[in-house]
Design a protein around this motif. Structure first.
Motif, PDB file in Angstrom:
ATOM      1  N   ALA A  76      43.707 -71.128  15.132  1.00  0.00           N
ATOM      2  CA  ALA A  76      42.378 -71.013  15.747  1.00  0.00           C
ATOM      3  C   ALA A  76      41.679 -72.365  15.755  1.00  0.00           C
ATOM      4  O   ALA A  76      41.023 -72.742  16.733  1.00  0.00           O
ATOM      5  CB  ALA A  76      41.541 -69.989  14.984  1.00  0.00           C
ATOM      6  N   TYR A  77      41.808 -73.097  14.657  1.00  0.00           N
ATOM      7  CA  TYR A  77      41.211 -74.438  14.585  1.00  0.00           C
ATOM      8  C   TYR A  77      41.794 -75.336  15.662  1.00  0.00           C
ATOM      9  O   TYR A  77      41.060 -76.057  16.354  1.00  0.00           O
ATOM     10  CB  TYR A  77      41.460 -75.065  13.221  1.00  0.00           C
ATOM     11  CG  TYR A  77      41.223 -76.558  13.188  1.00  0.00           C
ATOM     12  CD1 TYR A  77      39.921 -77.063  13.123  1.00  0.00           C
ATOM     13  CD2 TYR A  77      42.286 -77.458  13.276  1.00  0.00           C
ATOM     14  CE1 TYR A  77      39.693 -78.436  13.128  1.00  0.00           C
ATOM     15  CE2 TYR A  77      42.063 -78.826  13.277  1.00  0.00           C
ATOM     16  CZ  TYR A  77      40.766 -79.309  13.205  1.00  0.00           C
ATOM     17  OH  TYR A  77      40.536 -80.669  13.221  1.00  0.00           O
ATOM     18  N   ARG A  91      43.189 -74.496  18.500  1.00  0.00           N
ATOM     19  CA  ARG A  91      42.718 -74.077  19.832  1.00  0.00           C
ATOM     20  C   ARG A  91      41.324 -74.606  20.107  1.00  0.00           C
ATOM     21  O   ARG A  91      41.040 -75.124  21.202  1.00  0.00           O
ATOM     22  CB  ARG A  91      42.745 -72.545  19.952  1.00  0.00           C
ATOM     23  CG  ARG A  91      44.137 -71.954  20.106  1.00  0.00           C
ATOM     24  CD  ARG A  91      44.054 -70.508  20.567  1.00  0.00           C
ATOM     25  NE  ARG A  91      43.360 -69.660  19.606  1.00  0.00           N
ATOM     26  CZ  ARG A  91      43.970 -69.040  18.592  1.00  0.00           C
ATOM     27  NH1 ARG A  91      45.271 -69.205  18.395  1.00  0.00           N
ATOM     28  NH2 ARG A  91      43.277 -68.258  17.782  1.00  0.00           N
ATOM     29  N   ARG A  92      40.425 -74.471  19.130  1.00  0.00           N
ATOM     30  CA  ARG A  92      39.056 -74.974  19.305  1.00  0.00           C
ATOM     31  C   ARG A  92      39.060 -76.480  19.536  1.00  0.00           C
ATOM     32  O   ARG A  92      38.323 -76.994  20.376  1.00  0.00           O
ATOM     33  CB  ARG A  92      38.206 -74.630  18.077  1.00  0.00           C
ATOM     34  CG  ARG A  92      37.853 -73.169  17.945  1.00  0.00           C
ATOM     35  CD  ARG A  92      36.731 -72.954  16.933  1.00  0.00           C
ATOM     36  NE  ARG A  92      37.100 -73.411  15.607  1.00  0.00           N
ATOM     37  CZ  ARG A  92      37.663 -72.640  14.679  1.00  0.00           C
ATOM     38  NH1 ARG A  92      37.954 -71.376  14.960  1.00  0.00           N
ATOM     39  NH2 ARG A  92      37.955 -73.120  13.484  1.00  0.00           N
ATOM     40  N   LYS A  93      39.890 -77.159  18.777  1.00  0.00           N
ATOM     41  CA  LYS A  93      39.969 -78.614  18.893  1.00  0.00           C
ATOM     42  C   LYS A  93      40.454 -79.026  20.279  1.00  0.00           C
ATOM     43  O   LYS A  93      39.920 -79.948  20.898  1.00  0.00           O
ATOM     44  CB  LYS A  93      40.918 -79.158  17.829  1.00  0.00           C
ATOM     45  CG  LYS A  93      40.744 -80.648  17.541  1.00  0.00           C
ATOM     46  CD  LYS A  93      39.454 -80.909  16.811  1.00  0.00           C
ATOM     47  CE  LYS A  93      39.345 -82.356  16.403  1.00  0.00           C
ATOM     48  NZ  LYS A  93      38.039 -82.668  15.791  1.00  0.00           N
ATOM     49  N   GLU A 126      37.694 -78.490  22.811  1.00  0.00           N
ATOM     50  CA  GLU A 126      36.696 -79.556  22.699  1.00  0.00           C
ATOM     51  C   GLU A 126      37.197 -80.845  23.353  1.00  0.00           C
ATOM     52  O   GLU A 126      36.437 -81.513  24.066  1.00  0.00           O
ATOM     53  CB  GLU A 126      36.383 -79.816  21.221  1.00  0.00           C
ATOM     54  CG  GLU A 126      35.584 -78.706  20.568  1.00  0.00           C
ATOM     55  CD  GLU A 126      35.435 -78.900  19.067  1.00  0.00           C
ATOM     56  OE1 GLU A 126      35.843 -79.996  18.584  1.00  0.00           O
ATOM     57  OE2 GLU A 126      34.943 -78.001  18.381  1.00  0.00           O
TER      58      GLU A 126
END
Length: 340
Positions: free
Chosen positions: A328-329, A331-333, A336
């Motif tokens: 999940a981290y 994917r968010r990165k 961004e």
């Protein structure tokens, strides 16, 4: 929600409301389409927050096309005075029951015919008179040339005067709730400025007093329809300075828990507190990982891209606690980075 946002919402509502007035005036034929609200009507009815578009009150309100019973005139009168029924929304709801190819006059005639068939005297004449008066108001309003050199407050006063010119004492029954909401929205901006330096508890109490005074007989009906989260956001806005002055994180949590318990109950407040703890812990873990990532890349510059990614994935899982959180981290990165 800070005060600037609240003020922007108020201004946005006023602009939308004026847009609706213009559209109603220009689109005579629009009242012939009964199967749905126009986008402009939808936006404005949503912005006369928190009442929504009126569809949710069909079972409670006049609902002449329901099969169970018609609403006696005196009961209808009390519901209009208390705000339980919004007469204009009832008209919109009834018109949506008309066939799509009906003209406005045909649809109005259908509504009046139903009243004739379902009501006995003297209720029949009294209920029918309300609808006929409103239909006449719509017709006269479209013919009215509105002043173009007035601000919203000045124009709305003219509109209120026009309503009373056409409808006399029925204007209060039909538009009183809407007018109290507009007064509340206008007055909120002034209230926020005037009470900016008051202690939080006093400010919250005075805001509720101001709301009761402005809404009058409509207060209970309006508040019962409002969303709890909107109430919560408003109170937190009123307490903004006091909350910001709390430096200890545990005290901040106690403060939030007390207010959240008030609006959502202790069980929900505890769930919200736990979610904040989880988010805080995750944020701290992410900071730790990103620091370790920089250190790893600096010390392992000669590793292949494949080996680097393999080691970094292991590091993410180790620090963030699970493969799901690590993925999940990432994917968010990536989102961004794509946004940049």
């Amino acid at each position: 929600m800070d005060f600037k946002k609240i003020i922007l919402i108020v201004v946005f509502f006023l602009v939308l409301f004026l847009s609706l007035l213009f559209i109603l005036k220009q689109n005579d034929s629009d009242t012939g389409r009964k199967d749905s609200l126009s986008p402009e009507e939808q936006m404005v009815s949503d912005r006369i927050s928190p009442l929504g578009n009126g569809e949710g009150f069909w079972d409670e309100a006049i609902s002449p096309f329901r099969e169970d019973r018609t609403k006696p005139y005196l009961e209808l009168l009390e519901d209009l005075k208390s705000g339980k029924v919004n007469f204009v929304w009832e008209v919109w709801a009834l018109r949506r029951k008309c066939k799509s190819d009906f003209t406005p006059d045909q649809c109005n005639a259908t509504i009046l015919a139903y009243i004739d068939a379902e009501y006995d005297s003297p209720d029949r004449e009294k209920v029918k008179d309300l609808f006929i008066s409103y239909f006449r108001y719509e017709e006269e309003y479209r013919k009215w040339e509105q002043p173009t050199d007035l601000n919203f407050v000045e124009l709305y006063e003219k509109i209120k005067a026009k309503r009373r010119e056409i409808l006399s004492d029925k204007a209060e029954l039909i538009f009183g709730m809407e007018e109290s909401q507009v007064s509340f929205l206008e007055g909120t901006n002034h209230f926020l400025k005037q009470t900016a330096n008051l202690p939080a508890e006093q400010r919250v109490k005075q805001f509720e007093d101001f709301k009761k005074k402005t809404y009058g007989n409509y207060y209970d009906s309006l508040v019962s329809r409002e969303d709890k989260f909107d109430h919560y956001q408003m109170e937190m806005s009123l307490r903004d300075k006091e909350y910001a002055s709390i430096t200890d994180s545990k005290e901040k949590e106690k403060y939030l828990f007390k207010i959240e318990s008030k609006y959502f109950g202790k069980e929900k407040a505890e769930a919200l507190a736990n979610e904040r703890k989880r988010e805080t812990k995750l944020s701290e873990s992410i900071s730790t990982y990103e620091s370790k990532e920089k250190e790893f890349l600096r010390e392992n510059a000669n590793l292949s891209a494949t080996d680097k990614e393999k080691k970094l994935k292991e590091l993410r899982i180790q620090i963030l606690g699970s493969e799901e959180e690590a993925d999940a981290y990432l994917r968010r990165k990536n989102i961004e980075e794509a946004g940049k």
